[in-house]
Motif scaffolding. Structure first.
Motif: not given
Length: 378
Positions: A113, A117, A123, A275, A278
């Motif tokens: 992930i 990013w 996302a 997410n 972030y």
């Protein structure tokens, strides 16, 4: 096998490095995101309670046991083996290793992930990557990590220094910017933002969330196998635990408070667990008119942090399972070590089992479902 420098002298691990190696296994920004989603602002008080009632006593016990068995290489398994016998030492080591496997998959998923990013700046959409491709990338992370560990001695320590240190610096920055934001008299996302909203409610929801709170703060015994690589383990290992407790307290308490400033605790994104970290740094950049500066700084930090966490979890778990359990309970090939003293076949066994878990989870509908299901399994 001892690690030697170019002059043939043994290289020791210092206690601040041990603390950073432990920090990447114990707590991270994602951990406060999960629990903020479950409990909102009240999680701040919950972290304080857990810090006093669980973290400090727990890490002091780990520090004491690590100093008592400073010459042993198996950490938790060594402690049990020397106090309760070989069989209990083996059972403890096996159980500890097995229950860490779903979390390893979760960490490898989070690493994928973070790279998504980094390359996309947003996302990951389910339409952009199938579950099977996501699983394949995660498996490749495991394989690449093992070759990296095998090729470069002391890579684990360096990853921990850079990844763990950067994550703590980013947390401090997040908290500082939060208070700067409040100092300017700007609005808080979570309303009402009153003292009573920070107080815990001891109901069934709290009790159900307690396990996740404890899960987020445990793991300090993962670095116990490295106490015999310190110059003066009995004296310095407890210092690492003191440093770890302070870092854990700061990140959980002040980090959760800051989330309540930038996020509305009553209306959170569905993919917050995957997410949310972030989104937090992107929100901070937006509030201060700095675009994606904070976001990309965190993305790079998160990628390094996750790689460091994966390194410590695979290596530490394998050492607990294989380094000091009674040899009669293990196949001889599993106890084999490479030129750097790493239990390389234990690495491959870990990778195989994690890959099975990973590909089984790929039958779920979306990547977000995979992420959440693994977290719930943990």
């Amino acid at each position: 096998m001892d690690s030697l420098d170019e002059t043939g002298k043994r290289k020791y691990i210092s206690w601040p490095v041990i603390a950073l190696m432990d920090f990447v296994t114990v707590i991270g920004f994602d951990d406060i995101i999960y629990n903020f989603q479950n409990q909102g602002l009240a999680v701040v008080s919950d972290w304080v309670l857990l810090l006093v009632l669980f973290v400090i006593p727990y890490e002091m016990m780990v520090g004491h046991l690590g100093s008592v068995f400073a010459k042993e290489g198996g950490g938790l398994s060594s402690w049990i083996r020397h106090t309760s016998g070989d069989k209990m030492g083996y059972i403890t080591a096996w159980c500890y290793w097995v229950v860490s496997l779903p979390y390893l998959v979760d960490v490898a998923n989070s690493t994928v992930i973070s790279f998504a990013w980094l390359f996309k700046g947003r996302a990951l959409d389910d339409n952009e990557m199938s579950n099977w491709v996501f699983a394949l990338f995660t498996a490749l992370i495991f394989v690449a990590f093992i070759f990296f560990q095998h090729k470069f001695a002391n890579s684990l320590q360096w990853l921990s220094i850079i990844g763990g240190g950067a994550m703590f610096v980013m947390t401090i920055l997040f908290v500082i910017m939060t208070f700067a934001y409040l100092g300017e008299g700007r609005s808080v996302a979570t309303q009402p933002f009153h003292f009573k909203n920070f107080l815990p409610t001891f109901d069934m929801k709290f009790m159900m969330s307690l396990g996740l709170l404890i899960f987020a703060m445990n793991g300090s015994e993962f670095v116990a196998p490295y106490v015999n690589e310190m110059k003066n383990g009995p004296r310095d290992f407890p210092k690492a635990m003191y440093m770890l407790a302070a870092m854990t307290g700061f990140l959980t308490i002040f980090g959760s408070f800051s989330l309540g400033v930038f996020f509305n605790a009553h209306k959170l994104p569905d993919d917050l667990k995957m997410n949310g970290s972030y989104y937090a740094f992107k929100a901070m950049g937006d509030k201060f008119g700095m675009g994606n500066f904070f976001l990309y700084a965190f993305i790079i930090t998160q990628a390094l942090y996750m790689l460091a966490q994966l390194a410590v979890l695979v290596d530490g778990g394998a050492r607990i399972f294989l380094s000091d359990t009674a040899k009669q309970y293990l196949p001889k090939q599993l106890t084999k070590v490479d030129k750097n003293g790493l239990p390389i076949n234990g690495y491959w066994l870990t990778t195989f089992i994690c890959s099975v878990l990973l590909f089984l989870s790929s039958t779920l509908p979306t990547v977000n479902d995979i992420f959440n299901q693994l977290l719930n399994l943990n």
